[in-house]
Each structure stands twice: as structure tokens, then as C-alpha cells.
Design a protein around this motif. Structure first.
Motif, PDB file in Angstrom:
ATOM      1  N   GLY A   2       0.820  -1.201   0.000  1.00 37.07           N
ATOM      2  CA  GLY A   2       0.000   0.000   0.000  1.00 37.07           C
ATOM      3  C   GLY A   2       0.853   1.249   0.000  1.00 37.07           C
ATOM      4  N   ALA A   3       0.202   2.398  -0.043  1.00 37.05           N
ATOM      5  CA  ALA A   3       0.910   3.674  -0.068  1.00 37.05           C
ATOM      6  C   ALA A   3       1.549   3.970   1.280  1.00 37.05           C
ATOM      7  N   GLN A  29       9.849   4.410   5.269  1.00 37.11           N
ATOM      8  CA  GLN A  29      10.627   3.438   6.032  1.00 37.11           C
ATOM      9  C   GLN A  29       9.725   2.518   6.859  1.00 37.11           C
ATOM     10  N   PHE A  30       8.499   2.938   7.123  1.00 36.05           N
ATOM     11  CA  PHE A  30       7.575   2.117   7.907  1.00 36.05           C
ATOM     12  C   PHE A  30       6.843   1.145   6.993  1.00 36.05           C
ATOM     13  N   SER A  31       6.746  -0.112   7.420  1.00 31.86           N
ATOM     14  CA  SER A  31       6.028  -1.098   6.608  1.00 31.86           C
ATOM     15  C   SER A  31       4.527  -0.868   6.646  1.00 31.86           C
ATOM     16  N   GLY A  32       4.031  -0.252   7.719  1.00 33.67           N
ATOM     17  CA  GLY A  32       2.607   0.047   7.803  1.00 33.67           C
ATOM     18  C   GLY A  32       2.191   0.953   6.656  1.00 33.67           C
ATOM     19  N   ALA A  33       1.082   0.590   5.992  1.00 30.89           N
ATOM     20  CA  ALA A  33       0.666   1.304   4.786  1.00 30.89           C
ATOM     21  C   ALA A  33      -0.778   1.784   4.907  1.00 30.89           C
ATOM     22  N   GLN A  34      -1.240   2.469   3.871  1.00 28.88           N
ATOM     23  CA  GLN A  34      -2.601   3.010   3.840  1.00 28.88           C
ATOM     24  C   GLN A  34      -3.530   2.018   3.143  1.00 28.88           C
ATOM     25  N   SER A  35      -4.705   1.772   3.713  1.00 28.10           N
ATOM     26  CA  SER A  35      -5.639   0.838   3.093  1.00 28.10           C
ATOM     27  C   SER A  35      -7.069   1.305   3.309  1.00 28.10           C
ATOM     28  N   THR A  36      -7.701   1.776   2.246  1.00 32.96           N
ATOM     29  CA  THR A  36      -9.100   2.190   2.337  1.00 32.96           C
ATOM     30  C   THR A  36      -9.983   1.005   2.680  1.00 32.96           C
ATOM     31  N   PHE A  37      -9.762  -0.120   2.025  1.00 37.38           N
ATOM     32  CA  PHE A  37     -10.590  -1.312   2.229  1.00 37.38           C
ATOM     33  C   PHE A  37     -10.591  -1.745   3.684  1.00 37.38           C
ATOM     34  N   TRP A  38      -9.396  -1.899   4.266  1.00 38.98           N
ATOM     35  CA  TRP A  38      -9.325  -2.370   5.650  1.00 38.98           C
ATOM     36  C   TRP A  38      -9.747  -1.287   6.630  1.00 38.98           C
ATOM     37  N   SER A  39      -9.606  -0.029   6.254  1.00 36.45           N
ATOM     38  CA  SER A  39     -10.089   1.045   7.125  1.00 36.45           C
ATOM     39  C   SER A  39     -11.604   0.998   7.268  1.00 36.45           C
ATOM     40  N   ILE A  40     -12.292   0.665   6.188  1.00 35.12           N
ATOM     41  CA  ILE A  40     -13.750   0.540   6.254  1.00 35.12           C
ATOM     42  C   ILE A  40     -14.134  -0.596   7.186  1.00 35.12           C
ATOM     43  N   LEU A  41     -13.463  -1.726   7.061  1.00 36.65           N
ATOM     44  CA  LEU A  41     -13.807  -2.897   7.869  1.00 36.65           C
ATOM     45  C   LEU A  41     -13.443  -2.720   9.342  1.00 36.65           C
ATOM     46  N   THR A  42     -12.360  -1.989   9.605  1.00 40.49           N
ATOM     47  CA  THR A  42     -11.889  -1.842  10.984  1.00 40.49           C
ATOM     48  C   THR A  42     -12.294  -0.511  11.610  1.00 40.49           C
ATOM     49  N   SER A  81      -6.904   1.550   9.639  1.00 43.37           N
ATOM     50  CA  SER A  81      -5.912   1.117   8.657  1.00 43.37           C
ATOM     51  C   SER A  81      -5.308   2.234   7.817  1.00 43.37           C
ATOM     52  N   PHE A  82      -5.334   3.460   8.335  1.00 45.20           N
ATOM     53  CA  PHE A  82      -4.506   4.521   7.764  1.00 45.20           C
ATOM     54  C   PHE A  82      -3.144   4.381   8.446  1.00 45.20           C
ATOM     55  N   HIS A  83      -2.474   3.288   8.142  1.00 45.44           N
ATOM     56  CA  HIS A  83      -1.449   2.805   9.055  1.00 45.44           C
ATOM     57  C   HIS A  83      -0.109   3.492   8.899  1.00 45.44           C
ATOM     58  N   ASN A  84       0.202   3.988   7.708  1.00 51.24           N
ATOM     59  CA  ASN A  84       1.456   4.717   7.572  1.00 51.24           C
ATOM     60  C   ASN A  84       1.393   6.020   8.345  1.00 51.24           C
ATOM     61  N   TYR A  85       0.242   6.674   8.277  1.00 54.39           N
ATOM     62  CA  TYR A  85       0.045   7.881   9.078  1.00 54.39           C
ATOM     63  C   TYR A  85       0.171   7.553  10.561  1.00 54.39           C
ATOM     64  N   HIS A  86      -0.450   6.444  10.975  1.00 52.32           N
ATOM     65  CA  HIS A  86      -0.442   6.109  12.401  1.00 52.32           C
ATOM     66  C   HIS A  86       0.963   5.808  12.910  1.00 52.32           C
ATOM     67  N   THR A 143       9.772  12.526   4.041  1.00 56.39           N
ATOM     68  CA  THR A 143      10.038  11.091   4.210  1.00 56.39           C
ATOM     69  C   THR A 143       9.039  10.182   3.512  1.00 56.39           C
ATOM     70  N   GLY A 144       7.971  10.750   2.898  1.00 53.15           N
ATOM     71  CA  GLY A 144       6.966   9.919   2.254  1.00 53.15           C
ATOM     72  C   GLY A 144       7.430   9.354   0.929  1.00 53.15           C
ATOM     73  N   ASP A 145       6.592   8.473   0.361  1.00 52.82           N
ATOM     74  CA  ASP A 145       6.960   7.831  -0.905  1.00 52.82           C
ATOM     75  C   ASP A 145       6.468   8.617  -2.118  1.00 52.82           C
ATOM     76  N   GLY A 146       5.935   9.813  -1.881  1.00 52.43           N
ATOM     77  CA  GLY A 146       5.506  10.662  -2.989  1.00 52.43           C
ATOM     78  C   GLY A 146       4.037  10.533  -3.336  1.00 52.43           C
ATOM     79  N   THR A 147       3.333   9.591  -2.755  1.00 56.29           N
ATOM     80  CA  THR A 147       1.915   9.453  -3.029  1.00 56.29           C
ATOM     81  C   THR A 147       1.129  10.538  -2.300  1.00 56.29           C
ATOM     82  N   ASP A 148       0.086  11.020  -2.926  1.00 60.57           N
ATOM     83  CA  ASP A 148      -0.762  12.041  -2.331  1.00 60.57           C
ATOM     84  C   ASP A 148      -2.106  11.379  -2.037  1.00 60.57           C
ATOM     85  N   LYS A 149      -2.216  10.802  -0.861  1.00 61.56           N
ATOM     86  CA  LYS A 149      -3.360   9.956  -0.581  1.00 61.56           C
ATOM     87  C   LYS A 149      -3.920  10.262   0.794  1.00 61.56           C
ATOM     88  N   TRP A 150      -5.215  10.650   0.849  1.00 63.80           N
ATOM     89  CA  TRP A 150      -5.954  10.773   2.097  1.00 63.80           C
ATOM     90  C   TRP A 150      -5.391  11.825   3.049  1.00 63.80           C
TER      91      TRP A 150
END
Length: 317
Positions: free
Chosen positions: A225-226, A232-245, A249-254, A305-312
Motif C-alpha cells: 500500500g501507499a 521506512q515504515f512497513s505500515g501502509a494506507q488501506s481504504t478497504f481495511w479502514s472501512i472494515l476496521t 488502517s490509515f497505518h502509515n500515518y499512524h 520522508t513519504g513515498d511521494g503518493t498524495d493519498k488521504w
């Protein structure tokens, strides 16, 4: 702990990985196997035996359990991202006990260990050991020595000083059995006319689903994910899992800003019911001192430090 293994020494970053050895915990393995077999039978009964009232009851219960884990064990007690008055703390303890995941104090220690040593041998559900291990395998094998050793140095003095958490920790087993097994079985029997087998096995299905939702944040959301805020963090962003949880699951931010009570980017709370839950109790006066991250800080960190994605959460000019 030897003189060399001081607390400061144990809290230093862990570099590298030791050879991986798996020692199976057979009792835990049998318990997890039983839950899944019983849950599969529960799915069958959901189609051919259970009443719609029972299914609605367990759906609502699963959502309340998720709020108990996310708003309570995670955002409140693991990260101290806000404070809660006694009535709200009791509610969150009860809700989070509806799916047995050890005591809150045990959960807090593991989660702080995960954040401090993410993706190393001291991380209890180290994602670098593969999907199955980070999802459920870590529960059925003996803990890595580094996780046990360094876990002793994690500061959980705030949790140990909390009278609600001390009580829950002391009576963790009877509380968990009562709220995750006994009451969810008796309610459908008494109010909806279910027999014991149907009521029990439908609850096993609900329990399995709640457990896997929690596990998914350790596995799926660390898989891909993004990584908009820190690559550097393996935690990523996931709309799908954020809905379910319910917003977990905005995990890179977290992982970048673990103290933010929203655990998500600004402007994204429509995918974050847990934040709205906390906001409601803040309006009620039961939640207070809500910690947040400013838009400028989030944008600045993403640029550096981000990967360049502009997400959420923010828009580029």
C-alpha cells in the motif's frame, strides 16, 4: 537483567535479525483450530438455522467490539492519544472484552513493543517473518527471545497505575469468558429462541471475524500500500481495511504520528467511525485532551520522508 542489560540498553533500536526458530504452542494451536472449525459450522447455521434477529445482534456486537479495541485498547491506553473518564473507560473495557485478546495491560505492552521495534525480532508480530506469522502465527509459537527480553523494559507504568485496567487484568479470564462467550450465547437463546448449539456456534463465527479484523492490521496493512508519510515504515494506507476496521488502517500515518487520536489524515473521518465515536464522548465530556497533528506538520513530514503518493489527507498545489 545484568548490569550490561540496563533499561537504556534494552531500549536501543534492534538491528538485524537472528535465525528464526519456531516452537509450537500446542494448546493455543488447538484453541485457534477449534474456534475456526466451530465458526465454519456457525456460518452453516447462519444460513439454515439462525434467526435474523440473532444475526443482527451479532453484527451490532461485532461493531461494538471493534470500537472497544480501536478506541480503547489502541488509541486510549496504548498511545494515550486522549484521556477518558471512568464511565467511558468501563464501557471500553467491557466492549473490548467481548473478544478475548488477553488483558488490556498485556495488549498495551505488546502494542508499544510493536511500535518501538517494528519489523524486528522484538516485534511480537514481526511482519518481516511473513504474512502468516504476522497475522496469526505469532500466537501459536513461542515468542522470540528478543521480544520477551525487550518487552520487560517497555514502560507501561501508566496502565499499571490505572485502577480500571488493574481490575480487568486481575479478573481477565472470567471477564473475557462472561462477555465474549457466556452472554453472547445466552442472549440469543433467551430473547430470540435459539437453541444452545446455534447460539454458541454463531457466536464463534462472530468471535472469529473480530479476531481476524484485528489480525489484519498486523498483516494485510503491513503487506502493501501507499506509504505517504514515511516510506521506512512497513505500515501502509488501506481504504478497504479502514472501512472494515472502522478507521484503523490509515497505518502509515499512524506509525508516523502514533499520538494522534484520529490515527488518520485530516479530511478522512468519513472512513473513520472510531474517531466520531471518540468525538461524541468528547462532546459528552467523557473524553478530553484529544491529541492531534497539524496539517502543516503532516504535509511537511510527507514531503520529507513519504513515498511521494498524495493519498488521504492533503492536496498538493
Amino acid at each position: 537483567m545484568t548490569a550490561i542489560e540496563s533499561k537504556d540498553e534494552l531500549l536501543k533500536p534492534l538491528v538485524g535479525q537472528a535465525p528464526r526458530k519456531y516452537e509450537i504452542l500446542y494448546l493455543e494451536l488447538l484453541m485457534i483450530m477449534y474456534i475456526h472449525i466451530a465458526a465454519l459450522y456457525g456460518i452453516y447455521l447462519a444460513y439454515f438455522s439462525a434467526t435474523w434477529k440473532t444475526l443482527i445482534f451479532h453484527y451490532i456486537m461485532s461493531q461494538l467490539v471493534t470500537l472497544g479495541i480501536t478506541a480503547g485498547r489502541h488509541r486510549l491506553w496504548s498511545h494515550n492519544s486522549y484521556k477518558a473518564k471512568m464511565p467511558l473507560q468501563i464501557i471500553l473495557v467491557v466492549l473490548s472484552s467481548m473478544t478475548y485478546q488477553y488483558s488490556v495491560i498485556h495488549w498495551v505492552r505488546d502494542h508499544r513493543l510493536h511500535h518501538r521495534y517494528c519489523d524486528t525480532d522484538a516485534d511480537p508480530h514481526n511482519a518481516s517473518r511473513g504474512f502468516f506469522f504476522s497475522h496469526i502465527g505469532w500466537l501459536i509459537v513461542k515468542r522470540h527471545p528478543e521480544a520477551m527480553r525487550r518487552g520487560k523494559a517497555i514502560d507501561i507504568s501508566d496502565a499499571l497505575a490505572n485502577p480500571v485496567l488493574r481490575f480487568e487484568n486481575k479478573y481477565a479470564l472470567p471477564i473475557a469468558v462472561t462477555f465474549s462467550l457466556v452472554l453472547p450465547t445466552l442472549v440469543p437463546m433467551y430473547f430470540f429462541g435459539e437453541n444452545l448449539s446455534t447460539a454458541w456456534h454463531i457466536n464463534m463465527t462472530r468471535l472469529m471475524c473480530n479476531l481476524h479484523l484485528t489480525f489484519s492490521i498486523n498483516s494485510f496493512v503491513h503487506l502493501s500500500g501507499a506509504r505517504s508519510y514515511d516510506k521506512q515504515f512497513s505500515g501502509a494506507q488501506s481504504t478497504f481495511w479502514s472501512i472494515l476496521t472502522l478507521g484503523e488502517s490509515f497505518h502509515n500515518y499512524h506509525h508516523t504520528f502514533p499520538w494522534d487520536y484520529r490515527t488518520a489524515e485530516l479530511g478522512n473521518n468519513w472512513l473513520n467511525p472510531c474517531t466520531k465515536f471518540i468525538d461524541f464522548f468528547a462532546w459528552l465530556g467523557w473524553a478530553y485532551d484529544l491529541k492531534t497533528v497539524s496539517v502543516d506538520m503532516a504535509q511537511s513530514r510527507a514531503r520529507k520522508t513519504g513515498d511521494g503518493t498524495d493519498k488521504w489527507g492533503f492536496k498538493t498545489k
